[in-house]
Write an enzyme that holds these catalytic residues in place. Structure first.
Site, short mmCIF file in Angstrom:
data_model
loop_
_atom_site.label_atom_id
_atom_site.label_comp_id
_atom_site.label_asym_id
_atom_site.label_seq_id
_atom_site.Cartn_x
_atom_site.Cartn_y
_atom_site.Cartn_z
N ASP A 87 0.85 -1.20 0.00
CA ASP A 87 0.00 0.00 0.00
C ASP A 87 0.89 1.25 0.00
O ASP A 87 2.05 1.20 -0.45
CB ASP A 87 -0.97 -0.05 1.20
N ASP A 88 0.37 2.36 0.47
CA ASP A 88 1.08 3.65 0.39
C ASP A 88 2.44 3.58 1.11
O ASP A 88 2.68 2.68 1.90
CB ASP A 88 0.20 4.74 1.03
N LYS A 163 -3.72 -0.75 -6.97
CA LYS A 163 -4.74 -0.08 -6.17
C LYS A 163 -4.54 1.42 -6.35
O LYS A 163 -3.49 1.95 -5.97
CB LYS A 163 -4.59 -0.46 -4.68
N ASP A 165 -5.70 4.99 -5.34
CA ASP A 165 -6.43 5.77 -4.35
C ASP A 165 -6.87 7.12 -4.95
O ASP A 165 -6.54 7.41 -6.11
CB ASP A 165 -5.53 5.98 -3.12
N SER A 197 -10.57 3.55 -6.07
CA SER A 197 -11.22 4.16 -4.91
C SER A 197 -12.26 5.21 -5.32
O SER A 197 -12.83 5.91 -4.48
CB SER A 197 -10.17 4.81 -3.99
N ARG A 222 -13.46 0.28 -4.12
CA ARG A 222 -13.84 0.58 -2.74
C ARG A 222 -15.07 1.49 -2.79
O ARG A 222 -15.05 2.51 -3.46
CB ARG A 222 -12.67 1.27 -2.03
N ASP A 226 -12.61 3.58 4.99
CA ASP A 226 -11.55 2.63 5.35
C ASP A 226 -11.97 1.82 6.56
O ASP A 226 -12.48 2.36 7.54
CB ASP A 226 -10.27 3.39 5.72
#
Ligand SMILES: *[C@@H]1O[C@H](CO)[C@@H](O)[C@H](O)[C@H]1NC(C)=O
Ligand SMILES: *[C@@H]1O[C@H](CO)[C@@H](O)[C@H](O)[C@H]1NC(C)=O
Ligand SMILES: *[C@@H]1O[C@H](CO)[C@@H](O)[C@H](O)[C@H]1NC(C)=O
Ligand SMILES: *[C@@H]1O[C@H](CO)[C@@H](O)[C@H](O)[C@H]1NC(C)=O
Length: 419
Positions: A87-88, A163, A165, A197, A222, A226
């Protein structure tokens, strides 16, 4: 059985099939015909970047290699958990001289391609995080202004899953921006599963996301906030999906999935029964099963829940139907149901609130939506135990514990089994 009965059953099946498979124009990159299963850094490891202070938990190639090995040796890959996703917080804060993305060179000294090759050598697939805006949520460079270049970089690193965002961008631009990134990914010729997202930010801003456009662009998306490591967080997401299921379910199916966010089982916040509940509900929703847990220290009971074969089979059922909340009883217990192939149906009864004592439930098979056949066999889901043969006019009785426990069961028609 008479031919006329066969024809009627076939007609009923056809009608049900078409109504569960609402004709949606969707992204056809051939990927994620079943909900993705994997592991992601975010919930458990967040944005820990100080490897001096946190050598074992900072976002680094060492962490990814260690967790990747455990996905294999712990039996998770064999059960279907095949993606490992960073992830980030993996990036260098500045792009390279040629404008390309580069990882933090202290924490990823071998580079992303080498890490991706290592992950692939274990039989896993490799995923990474970026953001549509100018910067990621944690302040690293976003893809805006570099869509084609970054897509090419990901393809050159053999990234199987992106992914994307939505921090630091104008929410209105998503309707063109997310499809533009999909075009850039497609143009690389390398198959990259695309997690968006896009609707989550729009739902939060009280806009109406265009789920038709989203399903034509993304493999999963999503929808809402979260998840956090608590039953309150898990259940608030479950409630939101139940309340909005009529808008979401038509766009859910092979290749394109609504995503209620990660499985938090194995961390600090959920009791064993709440962990069973999350896994059972995510299975019923046909949600992506993306773990975020330290596989070095996970307890045996949490691992057993995550690896439960019957729950995984329900989640991965080829019809890809999104389960729905079908009943709310006595103001306490709610029942969720998901149609499976071969005329089976999976159910989860959930008692979300604290109450103090288990309660006895009695539900007619008719209220469960069962009645097409005369006789049904009922099985408990976690262990697969046979619970009995029921006539369609019977009631099904069970006991359920409060405070976020579930009773999970599945039903198959005795008639179909004998065919
Ligand atoms: C980030 O990139 C710059 C310029 O390419 C480089 O000088 C620096 O060492 C990098 N820092 C890290 C932590 O990767
Ligand atoms: C690109 O899109 C076309 C048309 O939808 C599709 O057939 C193809 O598989 C896609 N390629 C990749 C690499 O995603
Ligand atoms: C939603 O997207 C679809 C597909 O791109 C498009 O045909 C439709 O006009 C859009 N609907 C709205 C309300 O913008
Ligand atoms: C279930 O409970 C009801 C009463 O609530 C009872 O009439 C019925 O016989 C029970 N069914 C079974 C299968 O035990």
């Amino acid at each position: 059985m008479k031919w006329s009965q066969h024809i009627i059953i076939c007609l009923i099946q056809l009608v049900c099939w078409t109504s569960y498979n609402y004709p949606v124009n969707s992204l056809e990159n051939g990927l994620l015909r079943q909900p993705p299963m994997g592991w992601l850094t975010w919930q458990r490891f967040r944005c820990v970047t100080d490897c001096q202070e946190n050598p074992d938990t900072c976002i680094s190639e060492k962490l990814i290699r260690t967790q990747a090995q455990l996905l294999v040796s712990g039996g998770y890959l064999a059960a279907g958990y095949e993606y490992i996703i960073i992830d980030d917080c993996w990036l260098n804060k500045t792009r390279a001289a040629d404008g390309s993305l580069q990882p933090d060179n202290q924490r990823f000294p071998s580079g992303i391609r080498a890490l991706s090759d290592y992950v692939h050598s274990l039989g896993l697939k490799f995923g990474i995080y970026e953001d549509y805006g100018t910067e990621t949520c944690a302040g690293y460079p976003g893809v805006l202004g570099h869509l084609e270049q970054d897509a090419q970089t990901f393809a050159s690193w053999k990234v199987d899953y992106l992914k994307l965002d939505g921090c630091n961008a104008d929410i209105k631009d998503y309707d063109t921006g997310y499809p533009a990134m999909e075009n850039a990914l497609n143009a690389t010729g390398f198959p990259i599963a695309y997690s968006c997202s896009w609707p989550a930010y729009q739902e939060y801003a009280k806009m109406k996301p265009n789920y038709s456009a989203i399903a034509q662009t993304c493999n999963l998306w999503r929808n809402w906030g979260d998840i956090d490591d608590s039953w309150d967080s898990v259940y608030s997401i479950v409630q939101w999906f139940g309340d909005n299921q009529d808008r979401l379910a038509p766009f859910h199916g092979p290749g394109h999935w609504n995503d209620p966010d990660m499985i938090v089982v194995g961390n600090y916040g959920l009791s064993p029964s709440q962990s069973r509940a999350q896994m059972a509900l995510w299975s019923i929703m046909a949600a992506p099963l993306i773990l975020s847990v330290d596989l070095r220290t996970i307890s045996d009971w949490a691992r057993d829940i995550i690896l439960n074969k019957n729950l995984i089979a329900i989640n991965q059922d080829p019809l890809g139907a999104m389960g729905r909340r079908i009943l709310k009883l006595d103001g306490h217990v709610e029942v969720w149901s998901k149609s499976l192939q071969n005329d089976r149906t999976a159910f989860v009864a959930l008692f979300p609130e604290p109450y103090g004592t288990p309660i006895r439930m009695s539900i007619s098979l008719t209220d469960l939506g069962l009645g097409r056949f005369d006789e049904y066999d009922i099985f408990e889901t976690f262990h697969g135990d046979f619970l009995g043969k029921y006539h369609k006019s019977d009631r099904y009785n069970f006991t359920i514990n409060p405070s976020g426990d579930v009773h999970a069961f599945y039903v198959e028609s005795a008639l179909i089994k004998s065919l």
